[in-house]
Structures are given as C-alpha cells and as structure tokens.
Design a protein around this motif. Structure first.
Motif, mmCIF file in Angstrom:
data_model
loop_
_atom_site.group_PDB
_atom_site.id
_atom_site.type_symbol
_atom_site.label_atom_id
_atom_site.label_comp_id
_atom_site.label_asym_id
_atom_site.label_seq_id
_atom_site.Cartn_x
_atom_site.Cartn_y
_atom_site.Cartn_z
ATOM 1 N N GLY A 74 7.876 -43.836 -15.050
ATOM 2 C CA GLY A 74 9.028 -42.943 -15.022
ATOM 3 C C GLY A 74 8.756 -41.551 -14.503
ATOM 4 N N SER A 75 7.494 -41.198 -14.265
ATOM 5 C CA SER A 75 7.170 -39.845 -13.801
ATOM 6 C C SER A 75 7.447 -39.707 -12.302
ATOM 7 N N GLU A 76 7.710 -38.484 -11.883
ATOM 8 C CA GLU A 76 8.046 -38.186 -10.492
ATOM 9 C C GLU A 76 6.832 -38.380 -9.581
ATOM 10 N N VAL A 77 7.086 -38.902 -8.390
ATOM 11 C CA VAL A 77 6.050 -38.961 -7.352
ATOM 12 C C VAL A 77 6.086 -37.642 -6.597
ATOM 13 N N THR A 78 4.978 -36.934 -6.580
ATOM 14 C CA THR A 78 4.927 -35.622 -5.941
ATOM 15 C C THR A 78 4.078 -35.673 -4.680
ATOM 16 N N ILE A 79 4.210 -34.633 -3.889
ATOM 17 C CA ILE A 79 3.363 -34.506 -2.702
ATOM 18 C C ILE A 79 1.894 -34.422 -3.107
ATOM 19 N N GLU A 80 1.626 -33.808 -4.267
ATOM 20 C CA GLU A 80 0.246 -33.744 -4.755
ATOM 21 C C GLU A 80 -0.310 -35.145 -5.001
ATOM 22 N N ASP A 81 0.518 -36.052 -5.555
ATOM 23 C CA ASP A 81 0.089 -37.442 -5.743
ATOM 24 C C ASP A 81 -0.202 -38.097 -4.401
ATOM 25 N N VAL A 82 0.673 -37.857 -3.442
ATOM 26 C CA VAL A 82 0.508 -38.455 -2.114
ATOM 27 C C VAL A 82 -0.796 -37.995 -1.479
ATOM 28 N N MET A 83 -1.029 -36.682 -1.481
ATOM 29 C CA MET A 83 -2.213 -36.150 -0.815
ATOM 30 C C MET A 83 -3.482 -36.553 -1.552
ATOM 31 N N TRP A 84 -3.435 -36.572 -2.877
ATOM 32 C CA TRP A 84 -4.599 -37.030 -3.653
ATOM 33 C C TRP A 84 -4.909 -38.490 -3.329
ATOM 34 N N SER A 85 -3.884 -39.319 -3.218
ATOM 35 C CA SER A 85 -4.088 -40.743 -2.923
ATOM 36 C C SER A 85 -4.760 -40.922 -1.569
ATOM 37 N N TYR A 86 -4.277 -40.195 -0.573
ATOM 38 C CA TYR A 86 -4.861 -40.332 0.768
ATOM 39 C C TYR A 86 -6.317 -39.900 0.786
ATOM 40 N N GLU A 87 -6.598 -38.754 0.188
ATOM 41 C CA GLU A 87 -7.965 -38.244 0.215
ATOM 42 C C GLU A 87 -8.909 -39.120 -0.598
ATOM 43 N N THR A 88 -8.466 -39.577 -1.759
ATOM 44 C CA THR A 88 -9.320 -40.400 -2.617
ATOM 45 C C THR A 88 -9.611 -41.747 -1.975
ATOM 46 N N LEU A 89 -8.570 -42.424 -1.512
ATOM 47 C CA LEU A 89 -8.776 -43.724 -0.870
ATOM 48 C C LEU A 89 -9.584 -43.574 0.411
ATOM 49 N N GLY A 90 -9.346 -42.479 1.136
ATOM 50 C CA GLY A 90 -10.028 -42.294 2.410
ATOM 51 C C GLY A 90 -11.486 -41.885 2.288
ATOM 52 N N THR A 91 -11.907 -41.473 1.094
ATOM 53 C CA THR A 91 -13.300 -41.035 0.934
ATOM 54 C C THR A 91 -14.114 -41.948 0.027
ATOM 55 N N ILE A 92 -13.514 -42.426 -1.073
ATOM 56 C CA ILE A 92 -14.274 -43.262 -2.001
ATOM 57 C C ILE A 92 -13.573 -44.595 -2.284
ATOM 58 N N GLY A 93 -12.493 -44.871 -1.561
ATOM 59 C CA GLY A 93 -11.776 -46.120 -1.760
ATOM 60 C C GLY A 93 -12.423 -47.274 -1.029
ATOM 61 N N HIS A 94 -11.734 -48.406 -1.012
ATOM 62 C CA HIS A 94 -12.217 -49.594 -0.320
ATOM 63 C C HIS A 94 -12.441 -49.272 1.158
ATOM 64 N N PRO A 95 -13.440 -49.893 1.795
ATOM 65 C CA PRO A 95 -13.719 -49.600 3.214
ATOM 66 C C PRO A 95 -12.531 -49.781 4.140
ATOM 67 N N ARG A 96 -11.551 -50.602 3.762
ATOM 68 C CA ARG A 96 -10.410 -50.788 4.664
ATOM 69 C C ARG A 96 -9.623 -49.490 4.870
#
Length: 605
Positions: A132-154
């Motif tokens: 139920g919590s709001e999706v924020t731009i901070e969530d979006v940017m954190w997701s991109y940076e986290t997945l892009g640096t320590i996420g799955h190789p894909r």
C-alpha cells in the motif's frame, strides 16, 4: 561514482533549477524499437486479452526440481522462474503482439531524444507497492542502481551503458547513455522496481527464503514450503487494476507452483488432478499418452498454441573454454555423430522437426545456401574469427534413419583426423597422444523428460568412435552452481530468442560475458565477428539493416558449431483443466512470457 553522485543530487537539482535540461521531446504513451507503437494513446486493452474475462479461480502448475530462494533479482540461489514475471513490474510493459514495443505501466509517459541518447520516464501518481505504500522516484532510482551494481548479471550490461541517472521532476527520472545503442531506451524501462525501505537494514545479495522482495505487481507470495511449493495470491487492492494495459490480465485469484522430482512424476500428478495445467514438449507423448479418462470425459482440454517467434536454440552446448571443444572441427564431429533422425524416430515417432539455426522459423534466420551479398559484406571484415566455411552453404548433417549412422560417423572420424586426433587400440587420442574423453553434465531432472534418453542414445555413437564419455547427473542446485561457473564440458542448453534481439545477445554470446560468472554465454565463445554483428543489430537505423545484421549473427553462431541442436517447438502443447480458458486472438509470440497464466481465466461450465 558519477551515477551515484547524480542520484544524490537529482532532487535538489530539479527544485532549484540547476543544470536545466535541453528542450524536451514530446511525452508518449509508448515506444517501439522501429517505427511507432501499434496501439494509440487511448487504447483500452492489449489485442490478445479478453478485457471482459471474469476474476477468480486458481491454476496449479508443476515444476521439475526445487528452490531455495524467493529473490529472483540476485545470482545466489535457485528461484521459481515465474516469480520474476508474476511478482514485479517495471516502468514500461511489453506487448507480445509486436516485435518490441513498450507501453506505460508504472510510468504514465516516456520521452526520448531523437537519437535515443537519453530517455525520461514520468511515474504515475497512483503507483503503489503491494503493502500500500507509494512508489517514489527514490525507489525507482535505488532499484536501478542496486540491480545494476550488485543484482543478477542480466541487469549489469544495460546499467554499464548508463552515463547519468538524474531526477528531473517530482515524479520523473532521466537516463543518459554512454553508447550508441537504440535499444537502451526500451531496455532501461524494463527493470523491476523494488521498495528501497525494505532493504535499508538487510543484505540484498544474501536474501533467500527469509525475505521476499516487495513489488508492485498484482500477485504476492502468500504461502510456500521450501523446495515443495509456492503460492501466489492476487492482491485485491492492486493499484493498476484499472489501467488499460492491465485489462484482461491477472484474472486468476491464485497461482500455485508445485515442485516434483522428475517430469514423469509431474505427469502422473497432472493425471491425478494435483495440478491443473501442464506443458508437453514431446510430440509422441502428446499424441499417444493424453487420452486418459479425464481427457475422455472432457474435464481436461488439449490446446495447441502456435507462434511466429524464432526457434531459439535447444540442444547440447559445448564449452569452448575446454581444450576438448576449442577446435571447431571437433565440435562439428560431435554434431555429425549425433544421429538426430534415429533419435527423433525413437523418442517422438519422427514427429518433431529439428532446429536449423538460432533464428529459424522467422525472417531473421540465415539463408539457405551461401551468405547473401549484404550478409557477406558484414561478416567478411571479421573472417579471421569465423570458421572457414561460414559464408558457404551450410546445413546440419542428415542421417539415413538407421541406428548405425555410418556415413556421418565416417565424416566425424575424418573431422577428428583433420584436427590431429587419431584412434590407437580402439581409443581416440588427442594430438599430444592422450586419451580423448569428456563429461556430459545433466540436471537430475528437467521439464523435458527425454533429455536423458537422448543422451543415452547418443553416447554409444561416441563410444564407437573411441571417445570416453562420462554422463553426470546432478541435483538442480549443483547444476546451477556448475553452469554458473562454467564447470562442464557439454550440457543441456536452451535459449529463447525474440523477434527483436538486442542487448541480451551480449549476455548470451558476447566476448565480455564469456569470463563473467553467471552469464548465459555457456559456450564460452569469444568472436570478434559475433561481437560486431551484435553491435550492428544495436546500432541499426532501419528495419532492413537490423534484419541483415541478425541474419549475419545467426550465420556466425550456427556455422560456429557451438551447440548440437535438437527439437524445435513451433507450438506450445498445453493440457489444462477445462475451466481454464485463454483468448481466441493470439499474440505473435504465442505462448510466451506473460501469456500463461497472465491472460488466462477460470470459468466453469
């Protein structure tokens, strides 16, 4: 460092007006790889859904193997493959009735530079996580940076081509790219969005069964037992239920995945009613073993769903990192020794056609006969990295259907001799005089029940050539560990391909991926020609140039003899509870990701 810096300053920059962006492009409802999206801004539903499908009911599917993690975004652990697609959403959603077109999902609009050097997304105000919590731009940017640096190789390859990520408004984010790659504007919109606050005191890369990532999708994990089952329940408060893109999707209340030791046990569970939908990959079994009482009574329906996508590649991949398969002539010998016609007749009654190339069954496939003038012009500058006959007519060897396969075995022996191998006292020896042998690594169980049977029919031919072959069957966890680290000689392999190949080709067979643990370049190919053809695909300015580049890539891969191809699947065969239905209008991708069970519904007679 630069991307992290912009991430920290982005919000302040847009508030005080520093670093003003150049003139904006026009916001759009969607984006296509080439041309314009097929659907207008006011579309009411995707063309292959039933927008009036009732909500309710459940589906139970069977999976072979086990699982030890519920986080599909990291390399560690074995995860039910469906979780990545059912449990998470991205800024844009894909239509599977177009080669590669995206429409707004979490994002209400997309803006892109004329040269596609940057792309900007505006987040919907109503977007919410499943809690139920709001999706924020901070969530979006954190997701991109986290997945892009320590996420799955894909996720890493696309992120490496992002020069800047910056917040440009209260609900907008822009990505500027460091490379000339037209597909990036689409790919960057397809990353899962996760809740930043969930991970503030947790280690993202170590999560297993103790933490289920929070997403925004219609389904949430509601129950599971390690290694045995996962149940997902439709969220009645799903934020996007009124979006045009989501009409006719997420119709089922419950999706349950049951795990079984092997494919035969799974089949018996389906016959007994423990699962309600099953895909059959063996044409002979489909024709002869699906006449059990529940089918005869009409309680189970048999559906065949065609598609127009490329065959992709399914077969047995040879690891070129190993000396055994570093020589293309040895790989070609292995293909000649594989008696497909006899194996096909024995296991499918000859009903299942063979894959001819990676992009066969589509206009992207390499031509019969020699390379066309256009394809040859692309490949010729890189001829040193191609096999000698890459531009000449090429086709897989065909046997006469007999068990002996004498003509092809003679050709296989000749290729081995040409590569410096010889037979001494009945044993094949390497050019330096050592016995030649290798291991075939197989998972202890696969959805394709006849994989082991295929190898059992193949091994005697290799032994007649004097080759010492060991077949090792390991559990799913060990199989994943060994293939992630490329610890195999030959193994079962499948790669699905789309009508719009792009950056994922680098992960499948790009040189950089050959040494990246966890990548999908299992064959270990490092070819300047293949790398160059992928780059041609990514920078093509027209559909015609794109098709030519893909045909050239297909030829380089196919003639490289990296995989022993087996069956192609021109349709999906799905047996299912008669109360489960799918729309009459099928997408060009057929039964692909986001078709089953996304657009199915439950309605008892």
């Amino acid at each position: 460092m630069r991307k992290q810096f912009l991430r920290a300053l982005g919000r302040a920059a847009f508030i005080i007006g520093v670093g003003a962006a150049p003139a904006l492009a026009e916001p759009q409802h969607g984006i296509a790889m080439y041309g314009e999206p097929a659907l207008p801004p006011d579309f009411v539903a995707l063309p292959y859904v039933n927008p009036d499908a009732p909500k309710g009911g459940r589906i139970v599917v069977g999976e072979v193997g086990s699982f030890d993690s519920l986080n599909p975004h990291i390399l560690k652990g074995v995860v039910p493959w469906q979780l990545r697609f059912l449990g998470y959403e991205s800024l844009m959603g894909r239509s599977y009735d177009e080669p590669f077109t995206l429409y707004g999902l979490l994002a209400e609009s997309i803006e892109v530079a004329d040269d596609r050097s940057w792309v900007e997304f505006t987040l919907r105000e109503e977007a919410r996580f499943s809690d139920g919590s709001e999706v924020t731009i901070e969530d979006v940017m954190w997701s991109y940076e986290t997945l892009g640096t320590i996420g799955h190789p894909r996720y890493l390859g696309t992120w490496a081509q992002v020069e800047e990520m910056e917040q440009t408004g209260p609900r907008s984010v822009r990505f500027t790219f460091s490379t000339d790659n037209r597909e990036l504007a689409l790919l960057i919109g397809m990353r899962p969005i996760l809740k930043r606050a969930q991970w503030e005191q947790k280690e993202f890369t170590e999560s297993g069964l103790d933490t289920i990532p929070i997403g925004t999708a219609p389904y949430v994990v509601s129950d599971f037992e390690a290694g045995r089952y996962v149940e997902m329940t439709r969220n009645p408060d799903y934020w996007g239920k009124d979006l045009p893109f989501m009409q006719g999707q997420a119709n089922l209340d419950t999706i349950r995945m049951e795990f079984f030791a092997d494919a035969q046990v799974l089949f018996e569970a389906f016959k007994a009613g423990a699962i309600t939908s099953i895909r059959e990959t063996n044409a002979e079994k489909w024709a002869t073993q699906y006449d059990f009482p529940a089918v005869q009574r009409g309680e189970i329906e048999l559906s065949e769903i065609p598609h127009q996508r490329p065959t992709g590649m399914t077969g047995f991949v040879m690891n070129t990192r190993r000396p055994a398969f570093s020589d293309w002539r040895v790989r070609s010998a292995m293909i000649h020794a594989f008696n497909f016609e006899y194996i096909n007749d024995a296991l499918t009654g000859g009903r299942q056609p063979r894959i001819r190339s990676y992009f066969s069954n589509s206009l992207l496939a390499m031509e019969d006969g020699p390379a066309s003038e256009e394809v040859a012009a692309l490949l010729q500058p890189h001829s040193d990295s191609l096999v000698p006959d890459a531009l000449e007519p090429y086709a897989l060897p065909e046997g006469d259907g007999s068990a002996s396969n004498r003509a092809n075995l003679r050709q296989a022996q000749a290729l081995m001799r040409e590569a410096g191998y010889s037979v001494e006292a009945g044993r094949m020896t390497t050019p330096d005089g050592r016995p030649f042998g290798f291991e075939i690594l197989l998972p202890s169980s696969t959805p394709e029940a006849d994989v082991g049977a295929i190898i059992d029919l193949y091994v005697p031919a290799l032994e007649r050539m004097g080759i010492d072959v060991t077949v090792s069957r390991v559990d799913k966890a060990q199989y994943a560990e060994r293939t992630d680290s490329f610890d195999f000689d030959m193994t079962f392999y499948t790669r699905g391909l789309s009508l719009s190949p792009g950056n994922e080709q680098k992960l499948y067979w790009g040189s950089a991926a050959a040494s990246s643990q966890g990548s999908l370049n299992w064959m270990g190919v490092q070819s300047p020609a293949i790398d160059a053809m992928i780059d041609e695909i990514l920078t093509s300015q027209s559909r015609d140039d794109f098709v030519t580049a893909t045909k050239a890539l297909d030829r380089a891969l196919t003639t490289g003899r990296y995989v022993i191809p087996i069956y192609q699947f021109l349709e999906s065969r799905i047996a299912h509870d008669a109360a489960l239905h799918y729309p009459d209008t099928l997408p060009i991708y057929g039964d692909f990701i986001n078709f089953h069970p996304d657009v199915w519904w439950y309605e008892a007679e």
